[in-house]
Design a protein around this motif. Structure first.
Motif, mmCIF file in Angstrom:
data_model
loop_
_atom_site.group_PDB
_atom_site.id
_atom_site.type_symbol
_atom_site.label_atom_id
_atom_site.label_comp_id
_atom_site.label_asym_id
_atom_site.label_seq_id
_atom_site.Cartn_x
_atom_site.Cartn_y
_atom_site.Cartn_z
ATOM 1 N N LYS A 116 0.833 -1.210 0.000
ATOM 2 C CA LYS A 116 0.000 0.000 0.000
ATOM 3 C C LYS A 116 0.867 1.259 0.000
ATOM 4 C CE LYS A 116 -4.290 -1.667 2.136
ATOM 5 N NZ LYS A 116 -5.176 -1.577 3.329
ATOM 6 N N ARG A 117 1.972 1.219 0.760
ATOM 7 C CA ARG A 117 2.855 2.386 0.805
ATOM 8 C C ARG A 117 3.516 2.625 -0.551
ATOM 9 N NH1 ARG A 117 5.954 1.007 6.494
ATOM 10 N NH2 ARG A 117 4.155 1.246 7.875
ATOM 11 N N VAL A 118 3.941 1.544 -1.191
ATOM 12 C CA VAL A 118 4.570 1.689 -2.505
ATOM 13 C C VAL A 118 3.563 2.218 -3.524
ATOM 14 C CG1 VAL A 118 5.705 0.462 -4.386
ATOM 15 C CG2 VAL A 118 6.280 -0.094 -2.023
ATOM 16 N N ILE A 119 2.343 1.711 -3.482
ATOM 17 C CA ILE A 119 1.289 2.191 -4.387
ATOM 18 C C ILE A 119 1.039 3.678 -4.159
ATOM 19 C CG2 ILE A 119 -1.180 2.054 -4.905
ATOM 20 C CD1 ILE A 119 -0.998 -0.968 -4.434
ATOM 21 N N SER A 120 0.997 4.080 -2.880
ATOM 22 C CA SER A 120 0.802 5.496 -2.551
ATOM 23 C C SER A 120 1.928 6.344 -3.115
ATOM 24 C CB SER A 120 0.726 5.657 -1.026
ATOM 25 O OG SER A 120 0.632 7.019 -0.663
ATOM 26 N N ASN A 121 3.150 5.834 -3.030
ATOM 27 C CA ASN A 121 4.320 6.530 -3.572
ATOM 28 C C ASN A 121 4.198 6.700 -5.084
ATOM 29 O OD1 ASN A 121 6.825 7.619 -3.997
ATOM 30 N ND2 ASN A 121 7.971 5.935 -3.103
ATOM 31 N N ILE A 122 3.784 5.640 -5.763
ATOM 32 C CA ILE A 122 3.624 5.680 -7.219
ATOM 33 C C ILE A 122 2.578 6.717 -7.620
ATOM 34 C CG2 ILE A 122 2.810 4.373 -9.231
ATOM 35 C CD1 ILE A 122 4.051 1.877 -7.945
ATOM 36 N N LYS A 123 1.451 6.716 -6.916
ATOM 37 C CA LYS A 123 0.366 7.658 -7.236
ATOM 38 C C LYS A 123 0.809 9.103 -7.008
ATOM 39 C CE LYS A 123 -3.525 4.520 -6.405
ATOM 40 N NZ LYS A 123 -4.713 4.241 -5.559
ATOM 41 N N LEU A 124 1.562 9.316 -5.923
ATOM 42 C CA LEU A 124 2.035 10.671 -5.646
ATOM 43 C C LEU A 124 2.994 11.146 -6.728
ATOM 44 C CD1 LEU A 124 2.189 13.107 -3.773
ATOM 45 C CD2 LEU A 124 4.031 11.957 -2.542
ATOM 46 N N GLU A 125 3.921 10.275 -7.126
ATOM 47 C CA GLU A 125 4.869 10.643 -8.178
ATOM 48 C C GLU A 125 4.152 10.940 -9.492
ATOM 49 O OE1 GLU A 125 7.882 7.692 -8.557
ATOM 50 O OE2 GLU A 125 8.770 8.100 -6.596
ATOM 51 N N LYS A 126 3.132 10.142 -9.821
ATOM 52 C CA LYS A 126 2.364 10.382 -11.044
ATOM 53 C C LYS A 126 1.681 11.741 -10.995
ATOM 54 C CE LYS A 126 1.365 5.677 -12.648
ATOM 55 N NZ LYS A 126 0.286 4.694 -12.912
ATOM 56 N N SER A 127 1.136 12.071 -9.812
ATOM 57 C CA SER A 127 0.457 13.360 -9.662
ATOM 58 C C SER A 127 1.431 14.520 -9.850
ATOM 59 C CB SER A 127 -0.181 13.434 -8.269
ATOM 60 O OG SER A 127 -0.775 14.695 -8.056
ATOM 61 N N ILE A 128 2.616 14.402 -9.237
ATOM 62 C CA ILE A 128 3.618 15.462 -9.368
ATOM 63 C C ILE A 128 4.091 15.589 -10.812
ATOM 64 C CG2 ILE A 128 5.966 16.123 -8.718
ATOM 65 C CD1 ILE A 128 5.428 14.877 -5.955
ATOM 66 N N ASN A 129 4.326 14.447 -11.464
ATOM 67 C CA ASN A 129 4.784 14.457 -12.855
ATOM 68 C C ASN A 129 3.726 15.042 -13.785
ATOM 69 O OD1 ASN A 129 7.235 13.304 -12.207
ATOM 70 N ND2 ASN A 129 6.547 11.212 -12.567
ATOM 71 N N HIS A 130 2.460 14.739 -13.482
ATOM 72 C CA HIS A 130 1.372 15.274 -14.313
ATOM 73 C C HIS A 130 1.323 16.793 -14.225
ATOM 74 C CE1 HIS A 130 -2.498 15.592 -16.312
ATOM 75 N NE2 HIS A 130 -2.952 16.299 -15.287
ATOM 76 N N ILE A 131 1.462 17.293 -13.008
ATOM 77 C CA ILE A 131 1.457 18.745 -12.820
ATOM 78 C C ILE A 131 2.618 19.387 -13.567
ATOM 79 C CG2 ILE A 131 1.773 20.581 -11.112
ATOM 80 C CD1 ILE A 131 0.274 18.761 -9.125
ATOM 81 N N GLN A 132 3.808 18.781 -13.448
ATOM 82 C CA GLN A 132 4.982 19.324 -14.111
ATOM 83 C C GLN A 132 4.847 19.269 -15.625
ATOM 84 O OE1 GLN A 132 7.648 20.818 -12.361
ATOM 85 N NE2 GLN A 132 7.905 21.592 -14.462
ATOM 86 N N ASP A 133 4.286 18.170 -16.141
ATOM 87 C CA ASP A 133 4.077 18.049 -17.596
ATOM 88 C C ASP A 133 3.126 19.126 -18.096
ATOM 89 O OD1 ASP A 133 5.777 15.912 -17.712
ATOM 90 O OD2 ASP A 133 4.195 14.389 -17.724
#
Length: 305
Positions: A115-132
């Motif tokens: 669950k923690r790793v999944i949360s990490n992945i989702k957070l990184e995707k959100s940050i990358n989406h904003i940056q893109d």
């Protein structure tokens, strides 16, 4: 989420697959008994998000596989093993392991780690989406588009580099950073840093809502203190592991002295090296950790306004 499991024990693979699927954590789309066939092309073709890999296997071990995949596989690693050699664990962390699970497997621990790793992945995707989105707007218009990344996102990025973004205490830390920044606008920065009690109380109130009563808030404050201490201790363990593997590691050089008392870092490194508890307790300075996290998050945030 798509998972790929590499372990030479059929029972372990079966148990992991059952845990993942029974708890609706994702889909196991591939398995292997050894690392011979594990290539980035295979993992990418199956769109693997998380590779769960045994440390010790015949022919090719987990560290060899991770070393080969480190530059080409974009997913996350979870390592499992009965081995408790701290140098090997430190090497695994330096190669990109998100978490390390010891055998025999504990179902609750496996679920929480995933669950923690999944949360990490989702957070990184959100940050990358904003940056893109920001990059697209900047290149698509002649007018400069202001950076819209929040101070909370910079804090999350730093905590990710410290290896603890998946820890439950990371949410408390991010909440505190936002609170300090909002309060600093009203008090001169050279005189202002809230007492820990105020920070923990705010984090508890934000999580529970304004209608919570005093006893419940006090209980949540104690829980928040425990979560943050565990998170900071995990960060110390992660940084010490990096230093033990490679003293010149850029993360170790940057974060060891900034976020911790270096004497305590050295004690933790010796503890990991000898695989025995330190003769004297290892102390962490929670207030220093929060203050440095805030100041670094603020710097990145304001430099990009």
């Amino acid at each position: 989420m798509n998972f790929f499991i590499v372990d030479d024990d059929d029972a372990i693979r079966s148990m992991l697959r059952e845990i993942i699927e029974d708890n609706n954590l994702g889909n196991v789309v591939g398995e292997a008994k050894n690392g011979i066939s594990i290539k980035s092309s295979l993992l990418n073709s199956k769109n693997i998000h998380v590779l769960i890999i045994d440390l010790l296997m015949p022919i090719k071990d987990g560290l060899q596989i991770m070393s080969e995949l480190s530059s080409s596989f974009k997913g996350k690693f979870i390592m499992i093993s009965q081995v408790e050699d701290k140098e090997m664990i430190g090497k695994a962390y330096s190669l990109g392991v998100q978490y390390y699970i010891t055998k025999p497997l504990n179902r609750i621990e496996v679920v929480e780690v995933i669950k923690r790793v999944i949360s990490n992945i989702k957070l990184e995707k959100s940050i990358n989406h904003i940056q893109d989105t920001i990059n697209f707007l900047k290149t698509g218009t002649q007018n400069k588009i202001p950076e819209s990344k929040t101070i909370a996102e910079y804090s999350a990025s730093i905590l990710s580099k410290l290896g603890i973004i998946g820890e439950s205490g990371s949410n408390d830390l991010i909440s505190m950073v936002k609170y300090i920044y909002s309060r600093e606008n009203h008090i001169p920065s050279e005189k202002f840093f809230p007492p820990l009690k105020e920070l923990f109380t705010h984090a508890a109130e934000e999580k529970l809502g304004e209608k919570s009563n005093v006893p419940i808030i006090k209980k949540e404050v104690r829980a928040s203190q425990q979560r943050i201490r565990r998170a900071v201790m995990q960060a110390l363990n992660y940084i010490a592991s990096l230093g033990l593997t490679d003293y010149s590691n850029p993360k170790f050089e940057k974060y060891a002295a900034e976020y911790f008392d270096f004497t305590e870092v050295r004690k933790k490194m010796l503890e990991l090296q000898k695989n025995t508890p330190s003769s004297t307790p290892i102390h962490i300075n929670v207030k220093k950790f929060i203050k440095v996290l805030y100041l670094e998050s603020k710097k990145y945030f304001e430099d990009n306004l």
